[in-house]
Each structure stands twice: as structure tokens, then as C-alpha cells.
Motif scaffolding. Structure first.
Motif, PDB file in Angstrom:
ATOM      1  N   SER A   1       0.821  -1.215   0.000  1.00 58.80           N
ATOM      2  CA  SER A   1       0.000   0.000   0.000  1.00 58.80           C
ATOM      3  C   SER A   1       0.853   1.263   0.000  1.00 58.80           C
ATOM      4  O   SER A   1       0.421   2.323  -0.445  1.00 58.80           O
ATOM      5  CB  SER A   1      -0.935   0.007   1.212  1.00 58.80           C
ATOM      6  N   GLN A   2       2.084   1.155   0.539  1.00 57.89           N
ATOM      7  CA  GLN A   2       3.031   2.265   0.505  1.00 57.89           C
ATOM      8  C   GLN A   2       4.215   1.853  -0.367  1.00 57.89           C
ATOM      9  O   GLN A   2       5.221   1.361   0.132  1.00 57.89           O
ATOM     10  CB  GLN A   2       3.500   2.615   1.920  1.00 57.89           C
ATOM     11  N   PRO A   3       4.090   2.019  -1.676  1.00 58.22           N
ATOM     12  CA  PRO A   3       5.168   1.563  -2.562  1.00 58.22           C
ATOM     13  C   PRO A   3       6.446   2.369  -2.379  1.00 58.22           C
ATOM     14  O   PRO A   3       6.418   3.518  -1.918  1.00 58.22           O
ATOM     15  CB  PRO A   3       4.588   1.765  -3.967  1.00 58.22           C
ATOM     16  N   ALA A   4       7.551   1.777  -2.743  1.00 58.04           N
ATOM     17  CA  ALA A   4       8.852   2.435  -2.615  1.00 58.04           C
ATOM     18  C   ALA A   4       8.928   3.660  -3.514  1.00 58.04           C
ATOM     19  O   ALA A   4       8.365   3.682  -4.617  1.00 58.04           O
ATOM     20  CB  ALA A   4       9.961   1.456  -2.980  1.00 58.04           C
ATOM     21  N   GLY A   5       9.647   4.674  -3.049  1.00 59.54           N
ATOM     22  CA  GLY A   5       9.953   5.806  -3.904  1.00 59.54           C
ATOM     23  C   GLY A   5      11.005   5.429  -4.928  1.00 59.54           C
ATOM     24  O   GLY A   5      11.755   4.469  -4.740  1.00 59.54           O
ATOM     25  N   TRP A   6      11.051   6.183  -6.014  1.00 58.88           N
ATOM     26  CA  TRP A   6      12.031   5.923  -7.074  1.00 58.88           C
ATOM     27  C   TRP A   6      12.965   7.125  -7.193  1.00 58.88           C
ATOM     28  O   TRP A   6      12.521   8.270  -7.374  1.00 58.88           O
ATOM     29  CB  TRP A   6      11.338   5.715  -8.415  1.00 58.88           C
ATOM     30  N   LEU A   7      14.267   6.865  -7.119  1.00 64.01           N
ATOM     31  CA  LEU A   7      15.301   7.842  -7.450  1.00 64.01           C
ATOM     32  C   LEU A   7      15.965   7.347  -8.724  1.00 64.01           C
ATOM     33  O   LEU A   7      16.581   6.274  -8.729  1.00 64.01           O
ATOM     34  CB  LEU A   7      16.315   7.956  -6.311  1.00 64.01           C
ATOM     35  N   ALA A   8      15.830   8.092  -9.805  1.00 58.44           N
ATOM     36  CA  ALA A   8      16.209   7.597 -11.128  1.00 58.44           C
ATOM     37  C   ALA A   8      17.477   8.262 -11.648  1.00 58.44           C
ATOM     38  O   ALA A   8      17.718   9.445 -11.408  1.00 58.44           O
ATOM     39  CB  ALA A   8      15.068   7.822 -12.119  1.00 58.44           C
ATOM     40  N   VAL A   9      18.268   7.486 -12.376  1.00 59.78           N
ATOM     41  CA  VAL A   9      19.514   7.968 -12.965  1.00 59.78           C
ATOM     42  C   VAL A   9      19.566   7.553 -14.425  1.00 59.78           C
ATOM     43  O   VAL A   9      19.346   6.384 -14.762  1.00 59.78           O
ATOM     44  CB  VAL A   9      20.741   7.388 -12.236  1.00 59.78           C
ATOM     45  N   THR A  10      19.863   8.517 -15.291  1.00 55.74           N
ATOM     46  CA  THR A  10      20.138   8.204 -16.689  1.00 55.74           C
ATOM     47  C   THR A  10      21.304   9.074 -17.144  1.00 55.74           C
ATOM     48  O   THR A  10      21.875   9.841 -16.387  1.00 55.74           O
ATOM     49  CB  THR A  10      18.885   8.401 -17.566  1.00 55.74           C
ATOM     50  N   GLY A  11      21.675   8.957 -18.405  1.00 49.73           N
ATOM     51  CA  GLY A  11      22.832   9.651 -18.960  1.00 49.73           C
ATOM     52  C   GLY A  11      23.536   8.736 -19.933  1.00 49.73           C
ATOM     53  O   GLY A  11      23.266   7.531 -19.984  1.00 49.73           O
ATOM     54  N   THR A  12      24.444   9.302 -20.707  1.00 53.30           N
ATOM     55  CA  THR A  12      25.168   8.479 -21.672  1.00 53.30           C
ATOM     56  C   THR A  12      26.134   7.541 -20.962  1.00 53.30           C
ATOM     57  O   THR A  12      26.255   6.372 -21.327  1.00 53.30           O
ATOM     58  CB  THR A  12      25.922   9.377 -22.669  1.00 53.30           C
ATOM     59  N   ASN A  13      26.801   8.038 -19.933  1.00 50.83           N
ATOM     60  CA  ASN A  13      27.784   7.221 -19.214  1.00 50.83           C
ATOM     61  C   ASN A  13      27.679   7.453 -17.712  1.00 50.83           C
ATOM     62  O   ASN A  13      27.247   8.511 -17.258  1.00 50.83           O
ATOM     63  CB  ASN A  13      29.209   7.568 -19.675  1.00 50.83           C
ATOM     64  N   GLY A  14      28.111   6.440 -16.963  1.00 47.14           N
ATOM     65  CA  GLY A  14      28.197   6.550 -15.518  1.00 47.14           C
ATOM     66  C   GLY A  14      26.959   6.123 -14.758  1.00 47.14           C
ATOM     67  O   GLY A  14      26.919   6.216 -13.528  1.00 47.14           O
ATOM     68  N   LYS A  15      25.944   5.636 -15.461  1.00 48.21           N
ATOM     69  CA  LYS A  15      24.668   5.306 -14.803  1.00 48.21           C
ATOM     70  C   LYS A  15      24.838   4.222 -13.740  1.00 48.21           C
ATOM     71  O   LYS A  15      24.375   4.362 -12.605  1.00 48.21           O
ATOM     72  CB  LYS A  15      23.644   4.839 -15.846  1.00 48.21           C
ATOM     73  N   THR A  16      25.482   3.122 -14.119  1.00 48.15           N
ATOM     74  CA  THR A  16      25.588   1.997 -13.194  1.00 48.15           C
ATOM     75  C   THR A  16      26.391   2.367 -11.959  1.00 48.15           C
ATOM     76  O   THR A  16      26.001   2.057 -10.824  1.00 48.15           O
ATOM     77  CB  THR A  16      26.221   0.789 -13.901  1.00 48.15           C
ATOM     78  N   THR A  17      27.523   3.043 -12.167  1.00 48.26           N
ATOM     79  CA  THR A  17      28.338   3.471 -11.031  1.00 48.26           C
ATOM     80  C   THR A  17      27.532   4.367 -10.096  1.00 48.26           C
ATOM     81  O   THR A  17      27.545   4.181  -8.871  1.00 48.26           O
ATOM     82  CB  THR A  17      29.585   4.220 -11.527  1.00 48.26           C
ATOM     83  N   THR A  18      26.822   5.333 -10.656  1.00 48.70           N
ATOM     84  CA  THR A  18      26.058   6.268  -9.844  1.00 48.70           C
ATOM     85  C   THR A  18      24.945   5.568  -9.073  1.00 48.70           C
ATOM     86  O   THR A  18      24.729   5.833  -7.876  1.00 48.70           O
ATOM     87  CB  THR A  18      25.474   7.384 -10.720  1.00 48.70           C
ATOM     88  N   VAL A  19      24.242   4.668  -9.737  1.00 48.55           N
ATOM     89  CA  VAL A  19      23.143   3.956  -9.079  1.00 48.55           C
ATOM     90  C   VAL A  19      23.669   3.070  -7.951  1.00 48.55           C
ATOM     91  O   VAL A  19      23.074   2.994  -6.871  1.00 48.55           O
ATOM     92  CB  VAL A  19      22.347   3.128 -10.115  1.00 48.55           C
ATOM     93  N   ARG A  20      24.783   2.423  -8.187  1.00 42.54           N
ATOM     94  CA  ARG A  20      25.336   1.575  -7.133  1.00 42.54           C
ATOM     95  C   ARG A  20      25.841   2.412  -5.954  1.00 42.54           C
ATOM     96  O   ARG A  20      25.682   2.031  -4.791  1.00 42.54           O
ATOM     97  CB  ARG A  20      26.438   0.693  -7.703  1.00 42.54           C
ATOM     98  N   MET A  21      26.444   3.555  -6.234  1.00 37.10           N
ATOM     99  CA  MET A  21      26.829   4.469  -5.156  1.00 37.10           C
ATOM    100  C   MET A  21      25.599   4.924  -4.374  1.00 37.10           C
ATOM    101  O   MET A  21      25.593   4.952  -3.132  1.00 37.10           O
ATOM    102  CB  MET A  21      27.543   5.695  -5.731  1.00 37.10           C
ATOM    103  N   LEU A  22      24.556   5.294  -5.094  1.00 43.62           N
ATOM    104  CA  LEU A  22      23.326   5.762  -4.460  1.00 43.62           C
ATOM    105  C   LEU A  22      22.731   4.686  -3.562  1.00 43.62           C
ATOM    106  O   LEU A  22      22.312   4.968  -2.424  1.00 43.62           O
ATOM    107  CB  LEU A  22      22.330   6.188  -5.538  1.00 43.62           C
ATOM    108  N   ALA A  23      22.688   3.452  -4.055  1.00 45.73           N
ATOM    109  CA  ALA A  23      22.136   2.359  -3.255  1.00 45.73           C
ATOM    110  C   ALA A  23      22.941   2.148  -1.975  1.00 45.73           C
ATOM    111  O   ALA A  23      22.373   1.873  -0.910  1.00 45.73           O
ATOM    112  CB  ALA A  23      22.092   1.075  -4.080  1.00 45.73           C
ATOM    113  N   GLU A  24      24.257   2.293  -2.065  1.00 52.17           N
ATOM    114  CA  GLU A  24      25.099   2.153  -0.865  1.00 52.17           C
ATOM    115  C   GLU A  24      24.796   3.265   0.142  1.00 52.17           C
ATOM    116  O   GLU A  24      24.753   3.025   1.358  1.00 52.17           O
ATOM    117  CB  GLU A  24      26.582   2.181  -1.248  1.00 52.17           C
TER     118      GLU A  24
END
Length: 494
Positions: A124-147
Motif C-alpha cells: 500500500s506504501q510503494p517504494a519511492g524511485w530515485l532515477a539515474v540516466t545519462g550516456t555514461n556513468g549510470k551503473t556506477t552512480t546507481v550503485r553508489m546511491l544504493a550504498e
């Protein structure tokens, strides 16, 4: 940023899929995930895929055993009675199936769109979404954010284009507080109702133009990530194109534009001051105050070298984390816990005073430019599938750093031509081989060109599928070749 709009699109968690005829385009990971999710909601599913090989046949049999229809060898024909198409990210908008859908008035969604619409199905209270896109660096940024989010004690996951299908996480029994979501331009193209808490576009450079048709269309799809943002639109202060996307976005009233820079930050920016990552956006008085978050040294990999683009990724991740309310100490602890992708600026070894670095994930010119800029003297291993890219600007910018170049892969001639125009005095070794030992030969040739203090850098600036299954296999081949070199040498450093 323009206008005010509701953050929530009408969402019926049950979605009333029972009996609805849905075509799932593509028998990949996201396609299988979507097919199973929709079948569980009572939809009548037909999976279509233009391929018909052993792997696809095995996957098809698994789905058929679950009562899901699969049609291989024909991905162009729209089945009669189709009410919705759910597409895998890689299918281009020009595919005949979508032309038929447009003519029939059938909607096309991607897996991200479906996940967004079903996000309240289990909770009933779904998770919020913090989104990352771009040509490069997406995976690194998302993994940093998750940490960072995890360090703050939040239930989180890194999902989306990073490898875990977001639909699987959204529909899992485990509740999450917030998700760190990596989104490709493909996924954003097929996600018209997505409206996230906060989002970042890291950079924009020509990529996937064969899919999007033009740079303008590519940028427009990237810019979709800002639509409906609630708290923060994070952009790269050094890349005006990303700020333009923020200005064009239709967001919630009060949503802020937050920049990140490798220099000293102005108000509403994140930046670097005397080796410190600082926040001058989410502080009580951003005109006069800045909050210390971490040290640049907290990002240091085992090799001790922190590339500038890694610092930029950390700042973007920190901006999103702070937009969610993460305290400064969790940003620092998250960055200390972060470990880079093994094929992204990964120091493999030092051999006789020469460093060997694997950046196989540099699959376009923008990524390769950032990689080359991180080292003073480079023997560059480059080549593969160019995806419509040109290399003049890359070579011209890298010229002062190039000790030598080894080219390999299908489109290596494009790189050689750029080198002949802009770096005629740089020695180049061209490898025509495309067999499994080609990377070993490339490393040997690069070693021959290198001198003490140089870096042999695999930063191909091209996709890998001409010679390898993916960039990971290419990077593994490079690392294995360096290991062979180490075993053949008497003097090994580091």
C-alpha cells in the motif's frame, strides 16, 4: 522547469488485466519477467521474438509449460485481438510490430512503465524511485546511491538497467523504502507515465543514434526522466545540455534544479572544495553554507587513483540521496562501502612499471574520453562496433596523452582514419584478427609500445558484440591476457 502537475498518475494496482490480450516483444530477461507478471494477473500472453535459436527455444519451452504462448521466428506480425504490447528495451521504435500497433491503435509499454503502474500492487506504501540516466556513468552512480541509502538504514535495491528487472523487485513480497533506478534511453522511451521522486541526467553525448534516429530524439528520451519530478532534478553543471532538459521539464511545483560540478559549488550545487565533496543545496542557508559529505579519498580504489568522472558520479548520487533526506554521514559511509564495477576503470596489474587498466565498459566515445583523460601517458587499446559514432573529437582531445594505439574489431578503420588525421605521429598497431586470441595479441602489442610510467588502457569506445558476447567477456579477456603477461615476465610490480 515549467508548470505544476500531479505526481501521481491514475494507478489501479489490479490493473484489470484478466482476459486482456497482451503481446510481449522479446524473449530476454525483462520480457520473461513481464510475461510471467502479466500472466499472474490473468492476461492472455503471447511472447514474440524474431530469433529462433537453441537458447530461445529452451526459454520458450519453460514459458509454454506455464501456459504462456510463444511465437519464435516472427517478431513483426501483430496478433489479431492484441490490446497491449509490452516491449523489451532494445526493440527500436521503427520495428514493423510497432508500426502495426500504431495503425491498430494499440498502446506500447516497456517493462519500466508496467512496473510503475503496478508499483502499489503488493504494498500500500510503494517504494519511492530515485532515477539515474545519462550516456555514461549510470551503473556506477546507481550503485553508489544504493550504498548511501543502505548506509542510512533504508530498505533499498539497485534496479532497472543495472541487471535486476525492476518488475521483479516491485512485485516481490519484500517491502522497500526507496529504489535506486538505472534507466536507459530505450526504457525511458517506452515509459510515458513515469513520474519519480527525483532524477539525474549525468551527461549527454551521441550514442545509440541508430536506434533513436537523431541526437535530438535521444536527448528528448533522456529528458523524460525529469517529467513530474517532485523534489530534485539533478543535472551536470559542466554539460549545458542536461540543464536544458531540466528547463524544459514539466515538474511538480517546488521541485528544484540541483547541479553538480567538479569545482567549487555555487548555491543549489554539489561540488568539490579542498578535496572534500560538499553539499550547497540541501542546507539551511545555501547562500552562505556548505555541508561536508565525504573526502575524495573515500572514493579511492585499491590502485589509489580516483578518476574525475568517478567523483562526478559520486556527487550526482549524493545529490539524489540528500534529496531523499539521507544524512551526510550515510553519504560518506556509502561511498566508502562502494566497490566499482570490475570492468570500469579497473586496475588489473602493474608489470615492469606499466599499469594495465580494464575499462571495457567504455563502449562509446564519451566514456572513452573520460577514461583517457584520467591518465597522463596511455597506450590505448580501442575498437569494436562503432554504433554510428565518429572518433575525430576523441582522438584530437586525447592526442597529448597517447603513447601508442592498438586497434582491433570490426570498425577499427574508423579509429585509424581519425588517428591519421589528428595523431599522425602516434604509433599504431592494427590487428585484423577477430579470433579468441586477439585480445592477447593486443595486450602484447600494447606492451611493446609502452614504457615505464605508461598505462595500457582498454577503453574501446565501441560495443563488443563483433568479437565478444558482451563488454564483460571482453574485459575478462583483457585481464586474462595481462595475467599471461605477468606469468611470462620475471619482474612484476604491485
Amino acid at each position: 522547469m515549467t508548470g505544476a502537475r500531479s505526481t501521481e498518475q491514475p494507478t489501479d494496482p489490479s490493473a484489470d488485466f484478466a482476459g486482456r490480450s497482451v503481446v510481449v516483444a522479446g524473449l530476454g530477461v525483462s520480457g520473461i519477467s513481464a510475461a510471467r507478471a502479466l500472466a499472474a494477473l490473468g492476461a492472455e500472453i503471447t511472447v514474440v521474438d524474431g530469433g529462433d535459436d537453441e537458447r530461445r527455444r529452451a526459454r520458450a519451452e519453460e514459458l509454454r509449460a506455464e501456459g504462456i504462448s510463444v511465437r519464435l521466428g516472427d517478431g513483426d506480425t501483430l496478433p489479431e485481438g492484441t490490446g497491449l504490447i509490452l516491449t523489451s528495451p532494445g526493440w527500436p521504435p521503427t520495428a514493423p510490430l510497432f508500426a502495426a500497433a500504431a495503425e491498430a491503435g494499440v498502446e506500447v509499454w516497456g517493462d519500466v512503465e508496467l512496473a510503475w503502474r503496478l508499483r502499489a500492487l503488493k504494498h500500500s506504501q510503494p517504494a519511492g524511485w530515485l532515477a539515474v540516466t545519462g550516456t555514461n556513468g549510470k551503473t556506477t552512480t546507481v550503485r553508489m546511491l544504493a550504498e548511501m541509502l543502505a548506509a542510512a538504514g533504508l530498505r533499498t535495491a539497485a534496479v532497472g538497467n543495472i541487471g535486476t528487472p525492476i518488475l521483479d523487485v516491485v512485485l516481490s513480497d519484500e517491502p522497500y523504502d526507496v529504489l535506486a533506478v538505472e534507466l536507459s534511453s530505450y526504457q525511458l522511451h517506452w515509459a510515458p507515465s513515469l513520474r519519480t521522486h527525483s532524477a539525474a541526467v549525468l551527461n549527454l553525448a551521441p550514442d545509440h543514434l541508430d536506434w533513436h534516429g537523431s541526437m535530438a530524439a535521444y536527448a528528448a528520451d533522456k529528458g523524460r526522466v525529469y517529467e513530474g519530478n517532485q523534489i530534485a532534478c539533478v543535472y551536470n553543471s559542466a554539460d549545458p545540455a542536461t540543464e536544458h532538459l531540466v528547463r524544459d521539464a514539466d515538474v511538480v511545483e517546488g521541485c528544484r534544479a540541483i547541479g553538480f560540478t567538479l569545482g567549487s559549488p555555487g548555491p543549489s550545487e554539489f561540488g568539490v572544495v579542498d578535496g572534500l565533496l560538499v553539499d550547497r543545496a540541501f542546507v539551511p542557508d545555501r547562500q552562505q553554507q556548505a555541508q561536508e559529505l565525504a573526502e575524495v579519498a573515500d572514493l579511492a580504489p585499491p590502485s589509489g587513483h580516483v578518476a574525475p568522472h568517478i567523483v562526478a558520479n559520486a556527487l550526482a548520487a549524493a545529490a539524489l540521496a540528500r534529496a531523499w533526506g539521507v544524512p551526510p554521514e550515510a553519504v560518506r559511509d556509502g561511498l566508502r562501502a562502494f566497490r566499482p564495477d570490475e570492468h570500469r576503470i579497473a586496475h588489473v596489474a602493474d608489470v615492469n612499471g606499466v599499469a594495465y587498466v580494464n575499462d571495457s565498459k567504455a563502449t562509446n566515445t564519451h566514456a572513452a574520453q573520460a577514461s583517457l583523460a584520467a591518465y597522463e601517458s596511455v597506450v590505448w587499446i580501442a575498437g569494436g562496433l562503432a554504433k554510428g559514432a565518429t572518433f575525430d573529437q576523441l582522438v584530437e582531445g586525447a592526442l597529448p596523452r597517447l603513447r601508442g594505439v592498438v586497434t582491433l574489431g570490426q570498425d577499427r578503420e574508423l579509429i585509424r582514419e581519425a588517428l591519421s588525421r589528428h595523431a599522425p605521429d602516434v604509433p599504431v598497431t592494427d590487428l585484423e584478427r577477430t579470433d579468441t586470441e586477439a585480445m592477447s595479441a593486443a595486450v602484447r602489442e600494447a606492451t611493446r609500445l609502452a614504457k615505464q610510467g605508461d598505462t595500457v588502457l582498454l577503453a574501446p569506445a565501441c560495443a563488443s558484440m563483433d568479437m565478444f558476447t558482451n563488454y564483460g567477456q571482453r574485459g575478462e579477456a583483457f585481464a586474462a591476457a595481462v595475467q599471461e603477461l605477468m606469468e611470462s615476465q620475471d619482474g612484476v610490480e604491485g
